[in-house]
Design an enzyme around this catalytic site. Structure first.
Site, PDB file in Angstrom:
ATOM      1  N   GLY A  15      46.036  60.191  -8.283  1.00 28.21           N
ATOM      2  CA  GLY A  15      45.022  59.230  -8.716  1.00 28.21           C
ATOM      3  C   GLY A  15      45.212  58.820 -10.166  1.00 28.21           C
ATOM      4  N   LYS A 174      53.530  57.062   7.343  1.00 28.63           N
ATOM      5  CA  LYS A 174      53.670  58.075   6.289  1.00 28.63           C
ATOM      6  C   LYS A 174      53.819  59.465   6.890  1.00 28.63           C
ATOM      7  CE  LYS A 174      53.659  59.638   2.028  1.00 28.63           C
ATOM      8  NZ  LYS A 174      53.167  60.984   2.014  1.00 28.63           N
ATOM      9  N   GLU A 181      61.221  63.910   5.871  1.00 27.03           N
ATOM     10  CA  GLU A 181      61.419  64.586   4.573  1.00 27.03           C
ATOM     11  C   GLU A 181      61.618  66.090   4.778  1.00 27.03           C
ATOM     12  OE1 GLU A 181      58.185  65.653   1.352  1.00 27.03           O
ATOM     13  OE2 GLU A 181      58.634  63.506   1.283  1.00 27.03           O
TER      14      GLU A 181
END
Length: 303
Positions: A15, A174, A181
């Site tokens: 953030g 994602k 990944e």
């Protein structure tokens, strides 16, 4: 009409990075975090509100855009605190690693209020603030178009973003990205362990660097491998304990639902589980079984 004012709800590492990148590009930003300590840390660098009730004053009569950047377990609580201050036509963006089915549920919940909800998969880690992020976006195209300038300015080279389809599409993409990944990282770990155990006295940092110089396996993860050897030397002081945050598990569950074979991702996830076992009961049993059928030596702990 595009606009450049928004609230960042959640001021953790990601953030904060998103906030700083947008602020550097001229956005009018405010931030909020449920932690009073975090709000205090950020008040010198960002306009920080102390309570969501201040949101209407921030936007006055303008359309509100709120980027939620909290752990997936906290998104529903964030929405509950936001809902009293949202109006028809506002946009809420969930940039965390939420499960896509939860995102679809939240989309319907806000749709009933006339509020847009976009699920945005964000990749790039802590380096995204400087290099730009990869953004995978799902939801109503109209909402995407309203916020496209934001995505463009956050993204890698201004091109690292894409509208992928209806609600859930961003977080599904994602999720799969994170599963891939896992497999990439496992392959790198296995390969470099073999290099380390070979008869050659490799400088593993140098090998990582040369692998990244025009080879077919060059990648950002190999850049980070080189950096890991720089930061942690031969890894002697690193505990072999690897966490997972859930996306690999979700990827495998979806693969099983759809009968899609994903053995590399599965093995990578299970190896993370293996890393956390200080005393493997399975391996103890295997040792005992080898003794039973072949009288192979069993190494016993000192009494």
């Amino acid at each position: 009409m595009a606009y450049n004012k928004l609230l960042i709800f959640g001021l953790g590492r990601m953030g904060r990075g998103i906030s700083r990148r947008l602020k550097d590009r001229g956005y009018k930003l405010a931030g909020y975090d449920t932690s009073a300590e975090v709000r205090g840390e950020m008040k010198e660098s960002l306009l920080v509100i102390q309570n969501p009730s201040e949101i209407p004053k921030l936007f006055e009569k303008e359309r509100k855009t709120v980027w939620v950047m909290v752990p997936h377990q906290a998104v529903d609580d964030a929405l509950t605190s936001l809902e009293p201050y949202l109006s028809e036509g506002d946009v809420v963006i969930d940039g965390g690693n939420s499960h896509y089915r939860d995102s679809q549920r939240r989309y319907k919940r806000l749709k009933g209020m006339g509020v847009y909800f976009l699920d945005v998969g964000v990749s790039g880690g802590i380096y995204g603030e400087e290099e730009g992020y990869c953004l995978m976006i799902g939801g109503d195209r109209e909402a995407f178009e309203l916020c496209e300038k934001i995505f463009m300015d956050l993204s890698y080279r201004g091109e690292g973003y894409a509208y992928l389809g209806k609600s859930g599409a961003g977080h599904f993409a994602k999720m799969v990205h994170n599963g891939i990944e896992y497999a990439f990282m496992e392959a790198i770990g296995e390969g470099f362990e073999l290099l380390k155990e070979s008869e050659f006295d490799y400088d593993l940092k140098k090998v990582a660097k040369i692998y990244n110089m025009g080879s077919v396996i060059r990648s950002w993860l190999l850049e980070l491998t080189e950096r890991a050897f720089e930061d942690f030397g031969g890894l002697e002081k690193v505990e072999p304990y690897v966490m997972d945050t859930g996306e690999g598990r979700w990827t495998l569950l979806e693969a099983m639902k759809r009968s899609v074979p994903a053995p590399s991702i599965a093995e990578a996830l299970f190896m993370r589980f293996r890393s956390r076992q200080k005393e493997s009961f399975r391996d103890k049993l295997l040792a005992a079984l080898r003794y039973e059928f072949g009288r192979h030596e069993v190494k016993r702990k000192d009494e």
